[in-house]
Design a protein around this motif. Structure first.
Motif, PDB file in Angstrom:
ATOM      1  N   PHE A   1      36.050  52.820  57.866  1.00  0.00           N
ATOM      2  CA  PHE A   1      35.744  52.153  58.983  1.00  0.00           C
ATOM      3  C   PHE A   1      36.865  51.016  59.321  1.00  0.00           C
ATOM      4  O   PHE A   1      37.810  50.982  58.651  1.00  0.00           O
ATOM      5  N   PRO A   2      37.019  50.210  60.324  1.00  0.00           N
ATOM      6  CA  PRO A   2      38.225  49.638  60.725  1.00  0.00           C
ATOM      7  C   PRO A   2      38.638  48.656  59.583  1.00  0.00           C
ATOM      8  O   PRO A   2      38.052  48.171  58.654  1.00  0.00           O
ATOM      9  N   LEU A   3      39.917  48.974  59.633  1.00  0.00           N
ATOM     10  CA  LEU A   3      40.777  48.044  58.544  1.00  0.00           C
ATOM     11  C   LEU A   3      40.543  46.432  58.747  1.00  0.00           C
ATOM     12  O   LEU A   3      40.870  45.976  57.664  1.00  0.00           O
ATOM     13  N   GLN A   4      40.329  46.198  59.744  1.00  0.00           N
ATOM     14  CA  GLN A   4      40.419  44.695  59.773  1.00  0.00           C
ATOM     15  C   GLN A   4      38.999  44.124  58.884  1.00  0.00           C
ATOM     16  O   GLN A   4      39.179  42.705  58.586  1.00  0.00           O
ATOM     17  N   HIS A   5      38.304  44.932  58.386  1.00  0.00           N
ATOM     18  CA  HIS A   5      37.230  44.569  57.521  1.00  0.00           C
ATOM     19  C   HIS A   5      37.566  44.581  55.946  1.00  0.00           C
ATOM     20  O   HIS A   5      38.218  45.841  55.658  1.00  0.00           O
ATOM     21  N   GLY A   6      37.644  43.664  55.180  1.00  0.00           N
ATOM     22  CA  GLY A   6      37.775  43.762  53.863  1.00  0.00           C
ATOM     23  C   GLY A   6      36.671  43.838  52.934  1.00  0.00           C
ATOM     24  O   GLY A   6      35.546  43.993  53.302  1.00  0.00           O
ATOM     25  N   TYR A   7      36.958  43.741  51.761  1.00  0.00           N
ATOM     26  CA  TYR A   7      35.958  43.470  50.494  1.00  0.00           C
ATOM     27  C   TYR A   7      35.675  42.394  49.853  1.00  0.00           C
ATOM     28  O   TYR A   7      36.882  41.940  49.448  1.00  0.00           O
ATOM     29  N   TRP A   8      34.701  41.599  49.918  1.00  0.00           N
ATOM     30  CA  TRP A   8      34.638  40.238  49.170  1.00  0.00           C
ATOM     31  C   TRP A   8      34.742  40.531  47.660  1.00  0.00           C
ATOM     32  O   TRP A   8      34.182  41.757  47.127  1.00  0.00           O
ATOM     33  N   ILE A   9      35.329  39.507  47.183  1.00  0.00           N
ATOM     34  CA  ILE A   9      35.429  40.063  45.406  1.00  0.00           C
ATOM     35  C   ILE A   9      34.975  38.369  45.215  1.00  0.00           C
ATOM     36  O   ILE A   9      34.722  37.343  45.751  1.00  0.00           O
ATOM     37  N   GLY A  10      34.747  38.300  43.725  1.00  0.00           N
ATOM     38  CA  GLY A  10      34.216  37.215  43.089  1.00  0.00           C
ATOM     39  C   GLY A  10      35.292  36.042  42.636  1.00  0.00           C
ATOM     40  O   GLY A  10      35.282  35.719  41.615  1.00  0.00           O
ATOM     41  N   LEU A  11      35.794  35.505  43.830  1.00  0.00           N
ATOM     42  CA  LEU A  11      36.947  34.483  43.560  1.00  0.00           C
ATOM     43  C   LEU A  11      36.820  33.329  44.704  1.00  0.00           C
ATOM     44  O   LEU A  11      36.757  33.809  46.036  1.00  0.00           O
ATOM     45  N   ARG A  12      36.595  32.330  44.403  1.00  0.00           N
ATOM     46  CA  ARG A  12      36.483  31.190  45.404  1.00  0.00           C
ATOM     47  C   ARG A  12      37.206  29.992  45.189  1.00  0.00           C
ATOM     48  O   ARG A  12      37.501  29.748  43.953  1.00  0.00           O
TER      49      ARG A  12
ATOM     50  N   GLY B   1      33.859  31.887  35.551  1.00  0.00           N
ATOM     51  CA  GLY B   1      34.456  30.427  35.491  1.00  0.00           C
ATOM     52  C   GLY B   1      35.939  30.493  35.004  1.00  0.00           C
ATOM     53  O   GLY B   1      36.408  29.365  34.962  1.00  0.00           O
ATOM     54  N   THR B   2      36.336  31.486  34.839  1.00  0.00           N
ATOM     55  CA  THR B   2      37.890  31.257  34.606  1.00  0.00           C
ATOM     56  C   THR B   2      38.838  31.273  35.831  1.00  0.00           C
ATOM     57  O   THR B   2      38.506  31.567  36.806  1.00  0.00           O
ATOM     58  N   GLU B   3      39.769  30.283  35.573  1.00  0.00           N
ATOM     59  CA  GLU B   3      40.685  29.928  36.533  1.00  0.00           C
ATOM     60  C   GLU B   3      41.699  31.288  36.854  1.00  0.00           C
ATOM     61  O   GLU B   3      41.950  32.132  36.234  1.00  0.00           O
ATOM     62  N   LEU B   4      42.207  31.335  38.342  1.00  0.00           N
ATOM     63  CA  LEU B   4      42.992  32.254  38.681  1.00  0.00           C
ATOM     64  C   LEU B   4      44.286  32.213  38.125  1.00  0.00           C
ATOM     65  O   LEU B   4      45.039  30.985  37.996  1.00  0.00           O
ATOM     66  N   VAL B   5      44.853  33.175  37.489  1.00  0.00           N
ATOM     67  CA  VAL B   5      46.248  33.199  36.956  1.00  0.00           C
ATOM     68  C   VAL B   5      47.207  34.033  37.738  1.00  0.00           C
ATOM     69  O   VAL B   5      48.127  33.394  37.879  1.00  0.00           O
TER      70      VAL B   5
END
Length: 304
Positions: A225-236, A249-253
Motif C-alpha cells: 500500500f502507499p509508502l506514506q503509511h508507516g507502522y506504529w511501534i511500542g515507543l512513545r 518501561g526501558t528507555e530508548l538507547v
C-alpha cells in the motif's frame, strides 16, 4: 545573178571543229512601228545542237564513272544476301531471348514481392515474440527474487507454524504480526496497541539492530500500500518525563531516526517505522491520533 549555197554544217573530225556557214540574220523592222525580230538561221541551230549533245555526253560519262566507283565500294563494304538472312535470324533469336528474359524478370519480381510480404509478417512476428520473451525474462527475474526472499523466511515460517498462532510470524525468537495488506485498514497508536493486547501481545519493541534490520527488510518485500503509511511501534514520548520509552518501561538507547527526526512538531509523541531501504533511517515521530499500520509482538509458545 549569183547562186546562193544551201546552208549546212560541217565537222572536221569529231567535235573539235564545228563549221556552220550561216549566222543569225537581223530581220528588218516591220512597218508601222513594230518591234524588230531576230531569228536563228539553220546553221547556227545545228551548231547549238551539237554543243548540247556534247555536254550531255560528258555528263553521262561522269555519272557512269561515279556509279562504277560507288558500285565498287558497295561490293567491298556491304553484306551479301546470305549475310542479311543470317543477321535477320540472329536478330529474331535475340528478340525472342529478350522477350523470354523480360518475362523471367517479371516472374522473379512477382516472387520477390511475395517473399518480401511474407518476410514483413515474419519480422512482425519476430518483434512480437521478442517482446514476449523480454516480458518473460522480467517476470522470471522478479519471481526469482521473490523466491530468494521466501527462502530466507522458510525457517521463520516453519518455526512460526510450530511456535506462533496463524497469521503471526516467528522472527528473533518472537512472534510478530504485520498487517501488510490493505484489507486490515489503519489505526491510531492507541487502537493499534489495543488490537495487539486483544491477541495476547503488544506493540513491537525494536531495541536492537538485528530486530530493526529484520523488521524493515520484511516490510520492504511484503508492503503493498502507499509508502506514506508507516507502522506504529511500542515507543512513545512520556510528556511528564520528556524521554522516549518502550512499552516495557526501558528507555530508548539507540534510535533509527530519519534525518531531522524526532522534531516533535504538534505533539508528535508516538513513533512509526517507515518502509525505506536504509533501515538506519526509518523512524519518524508523529501525533498519536494519526491513522497508520502497526506491528504486534508476543512471546512464542513452547513445543515440548
Amino acid at each position: 545573178m549569183e547562186k546562193n549555197e544551201s546552208p549546212d554544217c560541217k565537222f572536221d573530225g569529231g567535235f573539235n571543229a564545228l563549221i556552220c556557214q550561216e549566222d543569225l540574220e537581223e530581220h528588218p523592222y516591220h512597218q508601222f512601228g513594230q518591234v524588230p525580230m531576230f531569228s536563228m538561221n539553220p546553221g547556227k541551230r545545228c551548231r547549238l545542237t551539237v554543243m548540247i549533245l556534247a555536254l550531255l555526253a560528258a555528263v553521262l560519262l561522269i555519272v557512269d564513272i561515279g556509279l562504277g566507283v560507288h558500285y565498287n565500294k558497295l561490293t567491298d563494304t556491304h553484306l551479301t544476301l546470305d549475310d542479311t538472312d543470317r543477321i535477320e535470324k540472329e536478330v529474331t533469336t535475340l528478340h525472342d531471348t529478350y522477350k523470354a528474359t523480360v518475362e523471367a524478370i517479371k516472374g522473379a519480381k512477382k516472387q520477390l514481392d511475395s517473399e518480401m510480404s511474407r518476410q514483413k509478417e515474419t519480422n512482425w512476428e519476430f518483434e512480437h515474440q521478442t517482446r514476449r520473451s523480454n516480458d518473460y525474462e522480467v517476470q522470471i527475474d522478479k519471481i526469482t527474487k521473490e523466491i530468494a526472499v521466501l527462502r530466507t523466511h522458510l525457517p521463520m515460517i516453519y518455526d512460526g507454524c510450530r511456535h506462533c498462532p496463524p497469521g503471526w510470524l516467528l522472527m528473533n525468537s518472537v512472534c510478530y504480526y504485520f498487517p501488510v495488506s490493505k484489507s486490515t485498514g489503519l489505526k491510531s497508536w492507541q487502537s493499534s496497541r489495543e488490537f495487539c493486547q486483544m491477541h495476547g501481545g503488544d506493540l513491537a519493541v525494536i531495541d536492537t539492530k538485528d530486530k530493526q534490520n529484520t523488521t524493515v527488510n520484511y516490510l520492504m518485500s511484503h508492503h503493498d500500500f502507499p509508502l506514506q503509511h508507516g507502522y506504529w511501534i511500542g515507543l512513545r514520548d512520556l510528556q511528564e518525563e520528556g524521554t522516549w520509552k518502550w512499552l516495557d518501561g526501558t528507555e530508548l538507547v539507540e534510535g533509527y531516526w530519519r534525518d531531522g527526526e524526532p522534531n516533535d512538531v504538534g505533539n508528535e509523541d508516538c513513533v512509526k517505522v517507515v518502509v525505506v531501504e536504509n533501515f538506519f533511517k526509518s523512524w519518524n515521530d508523529l501525533p498519536c491520533d494519526r491513522l497508520q499500520k502497526w506491528i504486534c509482538e508476543k512471546a512464542s509458545t513452547s513445543t515440548s
